[in-house]
Design a protein around this motif. Structure first.
Motif, PDB file in Angstrom:
ATOM      1  N   ILE A  48       0.835  -1.209   0.000  1.00 39.31           N
ATOM      2  CA  ILE A  48       0.000   0.000   0.000  1.00 39.31           C
ATOM      3  C   ILE A  48       0.863   1.250   0.000  1.00 39.31           C
ATOM      4  O   ILE A  48       0.551   2.225  -0.693  1.00 39.31           O
ATOM      5  CB  ILE A  48      -0.981  -0.026   1.197  1.00 39.31           C
ATOM      6  CG1 ILE A  48      -2.034  -1.113   0.960  1.00 39.31           C
ATOM      7  CG2 ILE A  48      -1.637   1.331   1.415  1.00 39.31           C
ATOM      8  CD1 ILE A  48      -2.889  -1.439   2.171  1.00 39.31           C
ATOM      9  N   ASN A  53      -2.750   4.234  -4.236  1.00 43.50           N
ATOM     10  CA  ASN A  53      -4.031   4.411  -4.925  1.00 43.50           C
ATOM     11  C   ASN A  53      -4.554   3.113  -5.542  1.00 43.50           C
ATOM     12  O   ASN A  53      -5.545   3.143  -6.272  1.00 43.50           O
ATOM     13  CB  ASN A  53      -3.908   5.479  -6.007  1.00 43.50           C
ATOM     14  CG  ASN A  53      -3.542   6.821  -5.410  1.00 43.50           C
ATOM     15  OD1 ASN A  53      -4.086   7.219  -4.402  1.00 43.50           O
ATOM     16  ND2 ASN A  53      -2.597   7.501  -6.029  1.00 43.50           N
ATOM     17  N   ASP A  54      -3.914   1.994  -5.249  1.00 40.21           N
ATOM     18  CA  ASP A  54      -4.341   0.708  -5.795  1.00 40.21           C
ATOM     19  C   ASP A  54      -5.507   0.175  -4.961  1.00 40.21           C
ATOM     20  O   ASP A  54      -5.324  -0.322  -3.850  1.00 40.21           O
ATOM     21  CB  ASP A  54      -3.175  -0.278  -5.788  1.00 40.21           C
ATOM     22  CG  ASP A  54      -3.507  -1.571  -6.499  1.00 40.21           C
ATOM     23  OD1 ASP A  54      -4.616  -2.112  -6.305  1.00 40.21           O
ATOM     24  OD2 ASP A  54      -2.631  -2.047  -7.256  1.00 40.21           O
ATOM     25  N   THR A  55      -6.699   0.279  -5.514  1.00 34.71           N
ATOM     26  CA  THR A  55      -7.913  -0.092  -4.792  1.00 34.71           C
ATOM     27  C   THR A  55      -7.901  -1.553  -4.368  1.00 34.71           C
ATOM     28  O   THR A  55      -8.322  -1.879  -3.260  1.00 34.71           O
ATOM     29  CB  THR A  55      -9.154   0.193  -5.658  1.00 34.71           C
ATOM     30  OG1 THR A  55      -9.138   1.570  -6.023  1.00 34.71           O
ATOM     31  CG2 THR A  55     -10.428  -0.108  -4.921  1.00 34.71           C
ATOM     32  N   LEU A  58      -5.666  -1.930  -1.363  1.00 35.70           N
ATOM     33  CA  LEU A  58      -6.310  -1.287  -0.216  1.00 35.70           C
ATOM     34  C   LEU A  58      -7.432  -2.150   0.347  1.00 35.70           C
ATOM     35  O   LEU A  58      -7.559  -2.306   1.570  1.00 35.70           O
ATOM     36  CB  LEU A  58      -6.850   0.086  -0.609  1.00 35.70           C
ATOM     37  CG  LEU A  58      -5.805   1.167  -0.820  1.00 35.70           C
ATOM     38  CD1 LEU A  58      -6.390   2.317  -1.620  1.00 35.70           C
ATOM     39  CD2 LEU A  58      -5.260   1.646   0.515  1.00 35.70           C
ATOM     40  N   ILE A  59      -8.229  -2.736  -0.527  1.00 40.68           N
ATOM     41  CA  ILE A  59      -9.324  -3.596  -0.064  1.00 40.68           C
ATOM     42  C   ILE A  59      -8.766  -4.853   0.589  1.00 40.68           C
ATOM     43  O   ILE A  59      -9.272  -5.299   1.627  1.00 40.68           O
ATOM     44  CB  ILE A  59     -10.274  -3.924  -1.228  1.00 40.68           C
ATOM     45  CG1 ILE A  59     -11.024  -2.657  -1.640  1.00 40.68           C
ATOM     46  CG2 ILE A  59     -11.250  -5.041  -0.850  1.00 40.68           C
ATOM     47  CD1 ILE A  59     -11.822  -2.787  -2.913  1.00 40.68           C
ATOM     48  N   TYR A  89      -7.988   2.042   5.345  1.00 39.08           N
ATOM     49  CA  TYR A  89      -7.731   1.440   4.032  1.00 39.08           C
ATOM     50  C   TYR A  89      -9.028   1.334   3.241  1.00 39.08           C
ATOM     51  O   TYR A  89      -9.053   1.623   2.041  1.00 39.08           O
ATOM     52  CB  TYR A  89      -7.087   0.066   4.182  1.00 39.08           C
ATOM     53  CG  TYR A  89      -5.628   0.090   4.578  1.00 39.08           C
ATOM     54  CD1 TYR A  89      -4.837   1.223   4.417  1.00 39.08           C
ATOM     55  CD2 TYR A  89      -5.028  -1.034   5.117  1.00 39.08           C
ATOM     56  CE1 TYR A  89      -3.498   1.226   4.771  1.00 39.08           C
ATOM     57  CE2 TYR A  89      -3.681  -1.045   5.470  1.00 39.08           C
ATOM     58  CZ  TYR A  89      -2.927   0.081   5.303  1.00 39.08           C
ATOM     59  OH  TYR A  89      -1.598   0.080   5.645  1.00 39.08           O
ATOM     60  N   THR A  92     -10.086   4.833   2.051  1.00 35.32           N
ATOM     61  CA  THR A  92      -9.220   5.291   0.967  1.00 35.32           C
ATOM     62  C   THR A  92      -9.597   4.606  -0.348  1.00 35.32           C
ATOM     63  O   THR A  92      -9.642   5.245  -1.402  1.00 35.32           O
ATOM     64  CB  THR A  92      -7.742   5.031   1.306  1.00 35.32           C
ATOM     65  OG1 THR A  92      -7.428   5.699   2.533  1.00 35.32           O
ATOM     66  CG2 THR A  92      -6.815   5.530   0.211  1.00 35.32           C
ATOM     67  N   ALA A  93      -9.881   3.293  -0.287  1.00 35.54           N
ATOM     68  CA  ALA A  93     -10.299   2.567  -1.485  1.00 35.54           C
ATOM     69  C   ALA A  93     -11.618   3.112  -2.013  1.00 35.54           C
ATOM     70  O   ALA A  93     -11.771   3.340  -3.217  1.00 35.54           O
ATOM     71  CB  ALA A  93     -10.420   1.072  -1.181  1.00 35.54           C
ATOM     72  N   GLU A  97     -12.455   5.119  -5.651  1.00 29.83           N
ATOM     73  CA  GLU A  97     -13.428   4.628  -6.630  1.00 29.83           C
ATOM     74  C   GLU A  97     -14.628   5.560  -6.773  1.00 29.83           C
ATOM     75  O   GLU A  97     -15.195   5.686  -7.856  1.00 29.83           O
ATOM     76  CB  GLU A  97     -13.917   3.232  -6.230  1.00 29.83           C
ATOM     77  CG  GLU A  97     -12.863   2.160  -6.359  1.00 29.83           C
ATOM     78  CD  GLU A  97     -12.452   1.900  -7.801  1.00 29.83           C
ATOM     79  OE1 GLU A  97     -13.351   1.725  -8.639  1.00 29.83           O
ATOM     80  OE2 GLU A  97     -11.240   1.892  -8.066  1.00 29.83           O
TER      81      GLU A  97
END
Length: 104
Positions: A48, A53-55, A58-59, A89, A92-93, A97
């Motif tokens: 992370i 910014n990688d969803t 983060l998920i 997290y 942020t995700a 989106e």
């Protein structure tokens, strides 16, 4: 996916089924999961940090921190801290989106 409780822990996945030749369910000691999970938490934290910014990452971080906290942490203060990280997290995700939601 990891399901944990104080008495048992079951890991289910198609990969495990392929490896074991079984039905995709393998029972292990929850103490093993409790001891090993922090390594995965640290790995996700570093992923992370490298891709904030990688969803998907983060998920994954939100899910693992949430599962670890709800199933394997007994100290309420530590649980609160780790739950806050899971929520951060996830937030942020979601904001990545659906930015309009986060503007409310």
């Amino acid at each position: 996916m990891i399901f944990a409780s104080s008495s048992s822990c079951v890991i289910e996945s198609s990969r495990l089924k392929a490896i074991t030749g079984g039905e995709g369910s393998y029972e292990i000691n929850p103490d093993t999961v409790r001891a090993g999970a922090p390594a995965y938490l640290l790995l996700l934290d570093s992923l992370i940090e490298a891709s904030p910014n990688d969803t998907g990452i983060l998920i994954a971080g939100a899910n693992l921190y949430g599962a670890y906290t709800s199933g394997l942490i007994e100290d309420p203060l530590r649980g609160k801290r780790l739950s806050s990280r899971a929520l951060n997290y996830a937030r942020t995700a979601l904001c990545g989106e659906e930015p309009n939601i986060c503007r409310l």
